[in-house]
Motif scaffolding. Structure first.
Motif, PDB file in Angstrom:
ATOM      1  N   ASP A   1      36.887  42.444  63.166  1.00 21.57           N
ATOM      2  CA  ASP A   1      38.124  41.590  62.847  1.00 21.57           C
ATOM      3  C   ASP A   1      39.349  42.338  62.239  1.00 21.57           C
ATOM      4  OD1 ASP A   1      39.305  39.196  62.792  1.00 21.57           O
ATOM      5  OD2 ASP A   1      38.699  39.068  60.669  1.00 21.57           O
ATOM      6  N   ARG A   2      40.498  41.997  62.741  1.00 20.81           N
ATOM      7  CA  ARG A   2      41.635  42.730  61.937  1.00 20.81           C
ATOM      8  C   ARG A   2      41.785  44.266  62.125  1.00 20.81           C
ATOM      9  NH1 ARG A   2      44.833  38.882  59.141  1.00 20.81           N
ATOM     10  NH2 ARG A   2      45.750  40.906  58.089  1.00 20.81           N
TER      11      ARG A   2
ATOM     12  N   LYS B   1      49.574  42.685  60.842  1.00 19.54           N
ATOM     13  CA  LYS B   1      50.050  41.502  60.206  1.00 19.54           C
ATOM     14  C   LYS B   1      50.890  40.842  60.806  1.00 19.54           C
ATOM     15  CE  LYS B   1      51.763  39.447  55.848  1.00 19.54           C
ATOM     16  NZ  LYS B   1      53.126  38.806  56.091  1.00 19.54           N
TER      17      LYS B   1
ATOM     18  N   ILE C   1      49.212  39.184  64.223  1.00 18.43           N
ATOM     19  CA  ILE C   1      48.464  37.958  63.870  1.00 18.43           C
ATOM     20  C   ILE C   1      49.382  36.800  63.746  1.00 18.43           C
ATOM     21  CG2 ILE C   1      46.890  37.040  62.286  1.00 18.43           C
ATOM     22  CD1 ILE C   1      45.533  39.754  61.925  1.00 18.43           C
TER      23      ILE C   1
ATOM     24  N   LYS D   1      48.910  48.185  58.571  1.00 19.76           N
ATOM     25  CA  LYS D   1      48.839  46.837  58.118  1.00 19.76           C
ATOM     26  C   LYS D   1      49.972  45.782  58.306  1.00 19.76           C
ATOM     27  CE  LYS D   1      45.508  48.094  54.414  1.00 19.76           C
ATOM     28  NZ  LYS D   1      45.511  47.918  52.650  1.00 19.76           N
TER      29      LYS D   1
END
Length: 254
Positions: free
Chosen positions: A193-194, A166, A169, A162
């Motif tokens: 997505d993500r 993060k 992005i 994560k």
């Protein structure tokens, strides 16, 4: 009625992790390795039993006892050219994996010592970790199964994944595989997505248990590229995989 005693449990073959530790002991003093009753061999015997317990492997009452450990250490002499030059030979009985480990590590004593130390460190700091069935399909690394499994555990850390996603992005506004440039959101829309996997780029023998992993050591890779990196024992770097992909594309155009 006679009750026959059960047949003795057959000891499993030596695995790469064990052979690395045995070779490390041999290379510390090839001309005169520790004897079978020495404290060093007894300690190695204890380490190998601990290692096998973590890997879920068991054997008979003589499983990795000092005598057997000493003999395995001495098996490496049959590959040692400096010993052969004296007109002597080591113990002949052994497996093919011993020669593979010798060829990969004997000419690089620094990497051998670092790898053996990394295994010992994992044994001392991860004594409660038992390699579970979830890692049955893990491809063994050059440094052995234990370090490979610990590597996979780091890569599966949700907290690290994560945090790395993060940062990507925040810096680029998107997630793309660093090897093939694939985007899950482009291919699967909102469902992708993500999403992206991470690969720990630091060599296994340099990783110490308990060490904090900097995000810079985590590469974003798609599932396919991640599998290709780990497909064979000599794991690829991300740069090597990029080169393979580029070459494949060029050949496809011919």
């Amino acid at each position: 009625m006679d009750h026959k005693s059960p047949p003795p449990t057959r000891n499993p073959n030596w695995v790469r992790d064990e052979l690395i530790l045995a070779l490390d002991m041999y290379m510390q003093n090839p001309r005169s390795p520790p004897g079978k009753s020495s404290p060093e061999v007894r300690e190695l015997s204890n380490q190998l039993n601990q290692l096998n317990a973590m890997l879920g492997r068991t054997g008979g009452q003589d499983f990795r006892n000092p005598n057997g450990v000493y003999m395995k250490v001495m098996n490496f002499r049959r590959f040692d050219p400096s010993f052969a030059s004296l007109g002597k030979s080591g113990l002949r009985h052994g497996g093919a994996e011993e020669e593979d480990v010798w060829n990969e590590f004997a000419s690089d004593p620094k990497q051998l010592a670092a790898t053996a130390q990394a295994i010992r460190s994992a044994l001392s700091q991860s004594a409660q970790i038992v390699v579970s069935a979830e890692f049955d399909d893990v491809e063994e690394a050059q440094e052995g199964r234990l370090l490979a499994v610990l590597h996979y555990r780091r890569e599966r850390s949700r907290k690290l994944v994560k945090a790395r996603i993060k940062r990507a992005i925040e810096e680029t506004g998107e997630l793309r595989c660093e090897a093939c440039d694939m985007s899950f959101s482009e291919r699967y829309g909102e469902w992708g997505d993500r999403f992206m996997e991470v690969h720990h780029t630091r060599p296994l023998h340099t990783l110490e248990e308990g060490r904090v992993t900097p995000l810079a050591e985590l590469a974003l890779v798609c599932s396919n590229c991640h599998r290709m990196i780990h497909r064979r024992r000599q794991w690829l770097t991300v740069a090597e995989l990029v080169s393979i992909i580029t070459q494949a594309k060029r050949q496809a155009k011919i």
